[in-house]
Write a protein that holds these residues in place. Structure first.
Motif, PDB file in Angstrom:
ATOM      1  N   THR A   1      -2.359   2.216  19.563  1.00  0.00           N
ATOM      2  CA  THR A   1      -0.980   2.230  19.056  1.00  0.00           C
ATOM      3  C   THR A   1      -0.602   3.639  18.617  1.00  0.00           C
ATOM      4  O   THR A   1       0.508   4.115  18.886  1.00  0.00           O
ATOM      5  N   GLU A   2      -1.550   4.322  17.961  1.00  0.00           N
ATOM      6  CA  GLU A   2      -1.286   5.710  17.554  1.00  0.00           C
ATOM      7  C   GLU A   2      -1.045   6.613  18.759  1.00  0.00           C
ATOM      8  O   GLU A   2      -0.159   7.458  18.746  1.00  0.00           O
ATOM      9  N   TRP A   3      -1.844   6.425  19.810  1.00  0.00           N
ATOM     10  CA  TRP A   3      -1.654   7.222  21.038  1.00  0.00           C
ATOM     11  C   TRP A   3      -0.236   7.005  21.560  1.00  0.00           C
ATOM     12  O   TRP A   3       0.498   7.945  21.831  1.00  0.00           O
ATOM     13  N   GLU A   4       0.135   5.742  21.662  1.00  0.00           N
ATOM     14  CA  GLU A   4       1.433   5.425  22.267  1.00  0.00           C
ATOM     15  C   GLU A   4       2.582   5.982  21.430  1.00  0.00           C
ATOM     16  O   GLU A   4       3.539   6.531  21.969  1.00  0.00           O
ATOM     17  N   THR A   5       2.464   5.878  20.109  1.00  0.00           N
ATOM     18  CA  THR A   5       3.526   6.358  19.222  1.00  0.00           C
ATOM     19  C   THR A   5       3.660   7.880  19.318  1.00  0.00           C
ATOM     20  O   THR A   5       4.758   8.426  19.204  1.00  0.00           O
ATOM     21  N   ALA A   6       2.537   8.566  19.532  1.00  0.00           N
ATOM     22  CA  ALA A   6       2.563  10.032  19.544  1.00  0.00           C
ATOM     23  C   ALA A   6       3.152  10.603  20.839  1.00  0.00           C
ATOM     24  O   ALA A   6       3.576  11.757  20.887  1.00  0.00           O
ATOM     25  N   ILE A   7       3.191   9.801  21.891  1.00  0.00           N
ATOM     26  CA  ILE A   7       3.700  10.300  23.181  1.00  0.00           C
ATOM     27  C   ILE A   7       5.223  10.403  23.132  1.00  0.00           C
ATOM     28  O   ILE A   7       5.899   9.472  22.710  1.00  0.00           O
ATOM     29  N   ASP A   8       5.760  11.570  23.536  1.00  0.00           N
ATOM     30  CA  ASP A   8       7.216  11.681  23.664  1.00  0.00           C
ATOM     31  C   ASP A   8       7.551  12.169  25.076  1.00  0.00           C
ATOM     32  O   ASP A   8       6.663  12.298  25.917  1.00  0.00           O
ATOM     33  N   SER A   9       8.825  12.465  25.321  1.00  0.00           N
ATOM     34  CA  SER A   9       9.244  12.797  26.690  1.00  0.00           C
ATOM     35  C   SER A   9       8.663  14.117  27.184  1.00  0.00           C
ATOM     36  O   SER A   9       8.691  14.416  28.372  1.00  0.00           O
ATOM     37  N   HIS A  10       8.132  14.943  26.262  1.00  0.00           N
ATOM     38  CA  HIS A  10       7.545  16.227  26.674  1.00  0.00           C
ATOM     39  C   HIS A  10       6.029  16.128  26.890  1.00  0.00           C
ATOM     40  O   HIS A  10       5.405  17.090  27.324  1.00  0.00           O
ATOM     41  N   THR A  11       5.445  14.980  26.525  1.00  0.00           N
ATOM     42  CA  THR A  11       3.988  14.840  26.630  1.00  0.00           C
ATOM     43  C   THR A  11       3.582  14.750  28.098  1.00  0.00           C
ATOM     44  O   THR A  11       4.090  13.919  28.838  1.00  0.00           O
ATOM     45  N   LYS A  12       2.642  15.625  28.491  1.00  0.00           N
ATOM     46  CA  LYS A  12       2.189  15.654  29.884  1.00  0.00           C
ATOM     47  C   LYS A  12       0.716  15.300  30.005  1.00  0.00           C
ATOM     48  O   LYS A  12       0.264  14.911  31.081  1.00  0.00           O
ATOM     49  N   LEU A  13      -0.017  15.492  28.915  1.00  0.00           N
ATOM     50  CA  LEU A  13      -1.471  15.390  29.034  1.00  0.00           C
ATOM     51  C   LEU A  13      -2.066  14.683  27.819  1.00  0.00           C
ATOM     52  O   LEU A  13      -1.708  14.982  26.681  1.00  0.00           O
ATOM     53  N   LEU A  14      -2.943  13.705  28.077  1.00  0.00           N
ATOM     54  CA  LEU A  14      -3.714  13.075  27.005  1.00  0.00           C
ATOM     55  C   LEU A  14      -5.148  13.576  27.156  1.00  0.00           C
ATOM     56  O   LEU A  14      -5.662  13.655  28.273  1.00  0.00           O
ATOM     57  N   PHE A  15      -5.775  13.911  26.030  1.00  0.00           N
ATOM     58  CA  PHE A  15      -7.114  14.501  26.079  1.00  0.00           C
ATOM     59  C   PHE A  15      -8.015  13.807  25.067  1.00  0.00           C
ATOM     60  O   PHE A  15      -7.645  13.645  23.906  1.00  0.00           O
ATOM     61  N   CYS A  16      -9.208  13.397  25.518  1.00  0.00           N
ATOM     62  CA  CYS A  16     -10.149  12.791  24.556  1.00  0.00           C
ATOM     63  C   CYS A  16     -11.602  13.038  24.944  1.00  0.00           C
ATOM     64  O   CYS A  16     -11.909  13.411  26.079  1.00  0.00           O
ATOM     65  N   GLU A  17     -12.460  12.849  23.961  1.00  0.00           N
ATOM     66  CA  GLU A  17     -13.909  12.786  24.162  1.00  0.00           C
ATOM     67  C   GLU A  17     -14.327  11.395  23.732  1.00  0.00           C
ATOM     68  O   GLU A  17     -13.946  10.959  22.654  1.00  0.00           O
ATOM     69  N   THR A  18     -15.093  10.702  24.529  1.00  0.00           N
ATOM     70  CA  THR A  18     -15.629   9.408  24.111  1.00  0.00           C
ATOM     71  C   THR A  18     -17.041   9.257  24.655  1.00  0.00           C
ATOM     72  O   THR A  18     -17.252   9.459  25.838  1.00  0.00           O
TER      73      THR A  18
ATOM     74  N   ARG B   1       3.715  19.029  25.990  1.00  0.00           N
ATOM     75  CA  ARG B   1       2.920  18.645  24.818  1.00  0.00           C
ATOM     76  C   ARG B   1       1.640  17.924  25.240  1.00  0.00           C
ATOM     77  O   ARG B   1       1.599  17.265  26.284  1.00  0.00           O
ATOM     78  N   ILE B   2       0.631  18.051  24.375  1.00  0.00           N
ATOM     79  CA  ILE B   2      -0.644  17.343  24.560  1.00  0.00           C
ATOM     80  C   ILE B   2      -0.758  16.311  23.435  1.00  0.00           C
ATOM     81  O   ILE B   2      -0.375  16.602  22.302  1.00  0.00           O
ATOM     82  N   VAL B   3      -1.265  15.142  23.729  1.00  0.00           N
ATOM     83  CA  VAL B   3      -1.706  14.233  22.670  1.00  0.00           C
ATOM     84  C   VAL B   3      -3.221  14.130  22.821  1.00  0.00           C
ATOM     85  O   VAL B   3      -3.724  13.852  23.924  1.00  0.00           O
ATOM     86  N   ALA B   4      -3.934  14.407  21.735  1.00  0.00           N
ATOM     87  CA  ALA B   4      -5.409  14.450  21.803  1.00  0.00           C
ATOM     88  C   ALA B   4      -6.026  13.675  20.652  1.00  0.00           C
ATOM     89  O   ALA B   4      -5.402  13.505  19.600  1.00  0.00           O
ATOM     90  N   SER B   5      -7.258  13.226  20.861  1.00  0.00           N
ATOM     91  CA  SER B   5      -7.976  12.567  19.770  1.00  0.00           C
ATOM     92  C   SER B   5      -8.348  13.622  18.736  1.00  0.00           C
ATOM     93  O   SER B   5      -8.593  14.782  19.067  1.00  0.00           O
ATOM     94  N   ARG B   6      -8.372  13.222  17.483  1.00  0.00           N
ATOM     95  CA  ARG B   6      -8.597  14.161  16.385  1.00  0.00           C
ATOM     96  C   ARG B   6     -10.026  14.709  16.395  1.00  0.00           C
ATOM     97  O   ARG B   6     -10.260  15.870  16.099  1.00  0.00           O
ATOM     98  N   SER B   7     -10.970  13.857  16.769  1.00  0.00           N
ATOM     99  CA  SER B   7     -12.376  14.258  16.711  1.00  0.00           C
ATOM    100  C   SER B   7     -12.796  14.947  18.003  1.00  0.00           C
ATOM    101  O   SER B   7     -13.433  14.348  18.855  1.00  0.00           O
ATOM    102  N   LEU B   8     -12.393  16.221  18.147  1.00  0.00           N
ATOM    103  CA  LEU B   8     -12.745  16.974  19.350  1.00  0.00           C
ATOM    104  C   LEU B   8     -13.760  18.058  19.022  1.00  0.00           C
ATOM    105  O   LEU B   8     -13.879  18.470  17.864  1.00  0.00           O
ATOM    106  N   PHE B   9     -14.421  18.553  20.063  1.00  0.00           N
ATOM    107  CA  PHE B   9     -15.275  19.725  19.956  1.00  0.00           C
ATOM    108  C   PHE B   9     -14.456  20.839  19.270  1.00  0.00           C
ATOM    109  O   PHE B   9     -13.293  21.053  19.621  1.00  0.00           O
ATOM    110  N   GLY B  10     -15.062  21.546  18.301  1.00  0.00           N
ATOM    111  CA  GLY B  10     -14.333  22.511  17.476  1.00  0.00           C
ATOM    112  C   GLY B  10     -13.551  23.555  18.260  1.00  0.00           C
ATOM    113  O   GLY B  10     -12.379  23.833  17.954  1.00  0.00           O
ATOM    114  N   SER B  11     -14.161  24.131  19.290  1.00  0.00           N
ATOM    115  CA  SER B  11     -13.466  25.175  20.050  1.00  0.00           C
ATOM    116  C   SER B  11     -12.286  24.611  20.820  1.00  0.00           C
ATOM    117  O   SER B  11     -11.307  25.321  21.087  1.00  0.00           O
ATOM    118  N   THR B  12     -12.350  23.339  21.204  1.00  0.00           N
ATOM    119  CA  THR B  12     -11.226  22.720  21.905  1.00  0.00           C
ATOM    120  C   THR B  12     -10.025  22.638  20.963  1.00  0.00           C
ATOM    121  O   THR B  12      -8.897  22.986  21.341  1.00  0.00           O
TER     122      THR B  12
END
Ligand SMILES: *Cc1c(COP(=O)(O)O)cnc(C)c1O
Length: 392
Positions: free
Chosen positions: A142-159, A107-118
Motif C-alpha cells: 500500500t505504501e508503494w502504491e501511495t508513493a507512486i505519482d505520474s512522474h514515477t518511472k522506476l521502482l527499486f528494491c532489495e529483497t 522519480r524513483i520509489v525505493a524501499s527504505r532499507s537499501l545498501f548505503g551507497s545506493t
C-alpha cells in the motif's frame, strides 16, 4: 564449439558451467582471459564496417570483450534474461540503470532499507540531475502504491533486505509497477539467481554486485545488469559503452568461474545459516533473530515460493546494546570483522556503527537497526566452528 543444448531445457547447474564459452581454435577447455584493449581488423574496409555497425564484432574492450561477454551470457542464462551487461562494480550497475532509464523530472520509489551507497547515490547525486526518490517500507505494498505519482518511472528494491532480511512479494510488486507503467528493478545480490529469479516473477531488471556471492571468495569488485534487449541491451549498454564503467576481463573471468559453483555454494551457505539461526534462537543472551528460514519470520511464506531457501545472512539483537554487541564481536577469533558478505569466510558486523553509522539515531531506530544488532554473513566453514566462535 558452443554449448548446444537449448538454454530452456538445460538445468540451472548445467547452464552455470557450460554457457558462454565459445571455444577458440586452440581447443582450450577452461575459459580464456582476453587481456586486450583493442582488436585488429583484416582491412580498412573491415574496420569501417565494424565502426558503422554493418559488421558485428569487437572494436575496443570498453564496448565488448570475449571474456566479459562469456560472463554476461552465462549470468543472463541463469537469471532468465535476454541480455546481461557487466559493470565495474555493483554501484556502477545501479548508476548505469538510472542513467539509461531516467531523465530530469523523473522519480524513483525505493524501499527504505537499501545498501548505503545506493541511498547516497539516489539522495546526493541523482537529485543534482533532477531525479528525486521517495522511500517506502519494503513489504508494505500500500505504501508503494501511495508513493507512486505520474512522474514515477522506476521502482527499486532489495529483497531480502540488509541486515533485517525483510522480504517483499515480487510478483505483487511487479504487477503494481506495471499497472503504473513503471520499471521494477531488483538488486538480487543477497539471493543470486540460484535462490531467486526476479525476472521470472515479473521484475524488469536485475542488478548485481558480483563482488559478493557471484565471486564467492572475496577477490574482485564487479557488477551486472540483466534484463530484456531494449532496457539492458540498448539503454543500459549504451551508457556503459559511452560512460565507461565496464568490467575488466580478469574480473569477468573470476566471476565466470564463480558462477560454476554458485548453486552448490548458495545451498551450503543457506544450510549453515539456517542451522546458525536455529541455534541463535535458543540463546538466552539473544532477544530476536532475523532469518527468512525461521517460521517466525513475517514473510516466511515466501520461502519455497519466491525464494528457494533462506540465504546466507542472519541478523540478531543481543541483550545489552552496543557494549554487549561489541564484546561478542571482539571475543571472536575466527570470524572476520568486516562489512563484506558473500565470501566462504564468515563475516560479522555491527550495523549501527558501520554500514548504518551515518544515519541519525532516529533514522536508525525507524529502520529497526538497534544498538545490539549484529549481522553475520555465514560462510562455508563447519557450522560447529562458527558456533564455537560466538561466546555468549
Ligand atoms: C555490495 C552491494 C552493492 C554495491 O556493490 P559494489 O560491488 O560494492 O559496488 C549493492 N547492493 C548490495 C545489496 C550490496 O550488498
Amino acid at each position: 564449439m558452443t554449448f548446444t543444448i537449448p538454454i530452456d531445457s538445460a538445468d540451472f547447474a548445467t547452464r552455470a558451467i557450460r554457457i558462454g564459452h565459445h571455444r577458440t581454435a586452440e581447443g582450450e577447455h577452461s575459459e580464456p582471459i582476453f587481456n586486450t584493449s583493442s582488436y585488429v581488423f583484416s582491412s580498412a574496409a573491415e574496420a569501417a564496417a565494424r565502426f558503422s555497425g554493418e559488421h558485428i564484432g569487437n572494436i575496443y574492450s570498453r564496448f565488448t570483450n570475449p571474456t566479459v561477454r562469456a560472463f554476461e551470457e552465462r549470468l543472463a542464462a541463469l537469471e532468465g534474461g535476454e541480455r546481461c551487461v557487466a559493470t565495474a562494480s555493483g554501484m556502477a550497475a545501479i548508476l548505469a540503470v538510472c542513467m539509461g532509464l531516467l531523465k530530469s523530472g523523473d522519480r524513483i520509489v525505493a524501499s527504505r532499507s537499501l545498501f548505503g551507497s545506493t541511498t547516497l547515490l539516489f539522495n546526493k547525486y541523482l537529485t543534482r540531475f533532477g531525479i528525486e526518490t521517495t522511500y517506502v517500507s519494503l513489504s508494505n505494498l500500500t505504501e508503494w502504491e501511495t508513493a507512486i505519482d505520474s512522474h514515477t518511472k522506476l521502482l527499486f528494491c532489495e529483497t531480502p533486505s540488509n541486515p533485517l532480511t525483510e522480504m517483499v512479494d515480487l510478483r505483487q510488486l511487479a504487477t503494481l509497477a506495471h499497472r503504473h507503467d513503471c520499471v521494477l528493478v531488483v538488486d538480487n545480490c543477497f539471493c543470486t539467481p540460484a535462490l531467486q529469479r526476479p525476472l521470472e516473477l515479473g521484475a524488469d531488471i536485475v542488478v548485481h554486485s558480483a563482488t559478493k556471492y557471484l565471486d564467492g571468495q572475496g577477490r574482485c569488485v564487479g557488477g551486472a545488469v540483466v534484463g530484456n534487449q531494449k532496457l539492458a541491451g540498448e539503454e543500459v549498454y549504451g551508457v556503459l559503452r559511452t560512460a565507461g564503467p565496464t568490467l575488466s576481463p580478469f574480473n569477468a573471468w573470476v566471476f565466470l568461474k564463480g558462477l560454476e559453483t554458485l548453486e552448490l555454494r548458495m545451498l551450503a551457505h543457506s544450510q549453515n545459516a539456517a542451522q546458525l539461526a536455529a541455534w541463535l534462537n535458543e540463546q538466552p543472551a539473544i532477544e530476536r533473530v532475523y532469518y527468512p528460514g525461521l517460521n517466525t519470520h513475517p514473510q516466511h511464506s515466501l520461502i519455497g515460493n519466491q525464494q528457494r531457501t533462506g540465504g546466507g545472512i542472519v541478523a540478531f539483537d543481543v541483550r545489552g546494546g552496543q557494549t554487549a554487541a561489541w564484546q561478542l564481536i571482539d571475543a571472536t577469533q575466527m570470524l572476520s570483522i568486516t562489512a563484506n558478505l558473500g565470501d566462504t569466510k564468515t563475516t560479522i558486523t555491527h550495523p549501527a556503527t558501520t554500514t548504518h553509522g551515518r544515519l541519525t539515531p532516529a533514522e536508525r531506530a525507524a529502520a529497526g537497526i538497534g544498538d545490539g544488532l549484529i549481522r553475520i554473513a555465514v560462510g562455508l566453514e563447519a557450522i560447529a566452528d562458527i558456533q564455537a566462535d560466538l561466546k555468549f
